[in-house]
Scaffold this motif. Sequence first.
Motif, PDB file in Angstrom:
ATOM      1  N   PRO A   1       0.833  -1.213   0.000  1.00  0.00           N
ATOM      2  CA  PRO A   1       0.000   0.000   0.000  1.00  0.00           C
ATOM      3  C   PRO A   1       0.865   1.261   0.000  1.00  0.00           C
ATOM      4  O   PRO A   1       2.010   1.223   0.442  1.00  0.00           O
ATOM      5  CB  PRO A   1      -0.807  -0.113   1.293  1.00  0.00           C
ATOM      6  N   LYS A   2       0.311   2.335  -0.511  1.00  0.00           N
ATOM      7  CA  LYS A   2       1.086   3.553  -0.644  1.00  0.00           C
ATOM      8  C   LYS A   2       0.320   4.765  -0.122  1.00  0.00           C
ATOM      9  O   LYS A   2      -0.914   4.721   0.028  1.00  0.00           O
ATOM     10  CB  LYS A   2       1.467   3.778  -2.101  1.00  0.00           C
ATOM     11  N   ALA A   3       1.057   5.824   0.139  1.00  0.00           N
ATOM     12  CA  ALA A   3       0.468   7.095   0.554  1.00  0.00           C
ATOM     13  C   ALA A   3       0.693   8.112  -0.560  1.00  0.00           C
ATOM     14  O   ALA A   3       1.795   8.205  -1.108  1.00  0.00           O
ATOM     15  CB  ALA A   3       1.106   7.581   1.848  1.00  0.00           C
ATOM     16  N   ILE A   4      -0.362   8.854  -0.913  1.00  0.00           N
ATOM     17  CA  ILE A   4      -0.271   9.849  -1.976  1.00  0.00           C
ATOM     18  C   ILE A   4      -0.927  11.148  -1.515  1.00  0.00           C
ATOM     19  O   ILE A   4      -1.649  11.166  -0.513  1.00  0.00           O
ATOM     20  CB  ILE A   4      -0.947   9.362  -3.274  1.00  0.00           C
ATOM     21  N   MET A   5      -0.681  12.226  -2.258  1.00  0.00           N
ATOM     22  CA  MET A   5      -1.278  13.524  -1.942  1.00  0.00           C
ATOM     23  C   MET A   5      -2.226  13.953  -3.052  1.00  0.00           C
ATOM     24  O   MET A   5      -1.944  13.727  -4.232  1.00  0.00           O
ATOM     25  CB  MET A   5      -0.194  14.600  -1.788  1.00  0.00           C
ATOM     26  N   VAL A   6      -3.347  14.557  -2.664  1.00  0.00           N
ATOM     27  CA  VAL A   6      -4.272  15.138  -3.634  1.00  0.00           C
ATOM     28  C   VAL A   6      -4.808  16.454  -3.066  1.00  0.00           C
ATOM     29  O   VAL A   6      -4.720  16.709  -1.859  1.00  0.00           O
ATOM     30  CB  VAL A   6      -5.472  14.211  -3.957  1.00  0.00           C
ATOM     31  N   SER A   7      -5.362  17.247  -3.936  1.00  0.00           N
ATOM     32  CA  SER A   7      -6.136  18.422  -3.520  1.00  0.00           C
ATOM     33  C   SER A   7      -7.477  18.349  -4.238  1.00  0.00           C
ATOM     34  O   SER A   7      -7.557  18.577  -5.440  1.00  0.00           O
ATOM     35  CB  SER A   7      -5.413  19.724  -3.875  1.00  0.00           C
ATOM     36  N   ALA A   8      -8.509  17.981  -3.494  1.00  0.00           N
ATOM     37  CA  ALA A   8      -9.840  17.916  -4.094  1.00  0.00           C
ATOM     38  C   ALA A   8     -10.319  19.305  -4.480  1.00  0.00           C
ATOM     39  O   ALA A   8     -11.004  19.475  -5.493  1.00  0.00           O
ATOM     40  CB  ALA A   8     -10.820  17.271  -3.120  1.00  0.00           C
ATOM     41  N   ALA A   9      -9.943  20.328  -3.695  1.00  0.00           N
ATOM     42  CA  ALA A   9     -10.377  21.700  -3.975  1.00  0.00           C
ATOM     43  C   ALA A   9      -9.770  22.202  -5.283  1.00  0.00           C
ATOM     44  O   ALA A   9     -10.446  22.851  -6.091  1.00  0.00           O
ATOM     45  CB  ALA A   9      -9.998  22.620  -2.820  1.00  0.00           C
ATOM     46  N   GLU A  10      -8.478  21.914  -5.505  1.00  0.00           N
ATOM     47  CA  GLU A  10      -7.811  22.361  -6.732  1.00  0.00           C
ATOM     48  C   GLU A  10      -7.840  21.289  -7.821  1.00  0.00           C
ATOM     49  O   GLU A  10      -7.375  21.532  -8.936  1.00  0.00           O
ATOM     50  CB  GLU A  10      -6.366  22.740  -6.414  1.00  0.00           C
ATOM     51  N   GLU A  11      -8.381  20.124  -7.477  1.00  0.00           N
ATOM     52  CA  GLU A  11      -8.509  19.000  -8.411  1.00  0.00           C
ATOM     53  C   GLU A  11      -7.153  18.580  -8.983  1.00  0.00           C
ATOM     54  O   GLU A  11      -7.007  18.316 -10.176  1.00  0.00           O
ATOM     55  CB  GLU A  11      -9.513  19.322  -9.529  1.00  0.00           C
ATOM     56  N   THR A  12      -6.159  18.502  -8.096  1.00  0.00           N
ATOM     57  CA  THR A  12      -4.830  18.038  -8.494  1.00  0.00           C
ATOM     58  C   THR A  12      -4.547  16.695  -7.825  1.00  0.00           C
ATOM     59  O   THR A  12      -4.985  16.450  -6.691  1.00  0.00           O
ATOM     60  CB  THR A  12      -3.744  19.042  -8.089  1.00  0.00           C
TER      61      THR A  12
END
Length: 332
Positions: A238-249
């Motif tokens: 399993p892995k950890a990732i980053m997202v920004s739902a507000a900026e849709e990135t």
Amino acid sequence: MPLSPPDAFAEEMAPRILRGERRALARAITLIESGRADHRAQAVALLDRLKDEGRSALRVGLSGTPGVGKSTFIEAFGMMLTGQGLRVAVLAVDPSSARSGGSILGDKTRMERLSRDPNAFIRPSPSQTQLGGVARRTREAVALCEAAGFDLVLIETVGVGQSETVVAEMSDLFLLLMAPAGGDELQGVKRGIMEIADMIVVNKADGALKTTATRTCADYAGALRLLRKRPQDPPGFPKAIMVSAAEETGLQAAWNDMQELAAWRKAQGHWDTRRAAQARYWFEEEVRQGLLARLTGDPAARARLADLGTQVAEGTALPAVAAEEMLHWLGR
């Protein structure tokens, strides 16, 4: 030979669901959530009628602490996928009040854009008394969404807790959504939910929180490396990732990772094995729930339970002894 009422209902509703009629799908989910015996008979007949159609979807479980942005993430992620021509169903489970039994069921309001998308279907359901962050009939609702032709079914649980591992028994992939600076949250969720997560998604990686999100993501990645390797995971998961739902990135990268993991599990045989184990789990769970319903539905059993409960409350009987006596009475 004329069809029985449940079979006749199934013959009427099944073609409509297979055509993807949203009204029929919503009506069918309402039916499977009903506690009435006649509704249950119709629901079972409908599910049995649809089971051989061979339609399948990617089932993704999603949980996270309150305020982490689950609804915002689901809406942004769902809009991205529908923009690529995919059909997305969202089954959102809202907590029910232990006192009144009511639920707010506000997820459609929080996902206003996605709820208007013709390629999306959002269905909020109350958790009622069910533990594990999902409603008792959520798995059957997933089967209906698959029959209706959806490509992806997102199952949003009530919120992170030690018991929220049940969602793993109905999903192909499980995402744990976390906020930046979530060290205390990591301590709160403990190993139970960490051990079933396929991906930890650090949301709100934007603005002033981006640096903090990067550090938090690294912390979670390190924590995942300390867990025992699972046979159903390829290298890097399993892995950890980053997202920004507000900026849709970061959403497309997250989707690419999900597809990679799903494809690997299918190729290695883990996919079918896991789904078979899940089917067995829900068979046994249905038997347990049915036995409990019979216990509470039998007047004599209720009276015996109440009598023993009074003895326990008054201190004249130990809970363990009274339980053994109740079980002996049931098996007489």
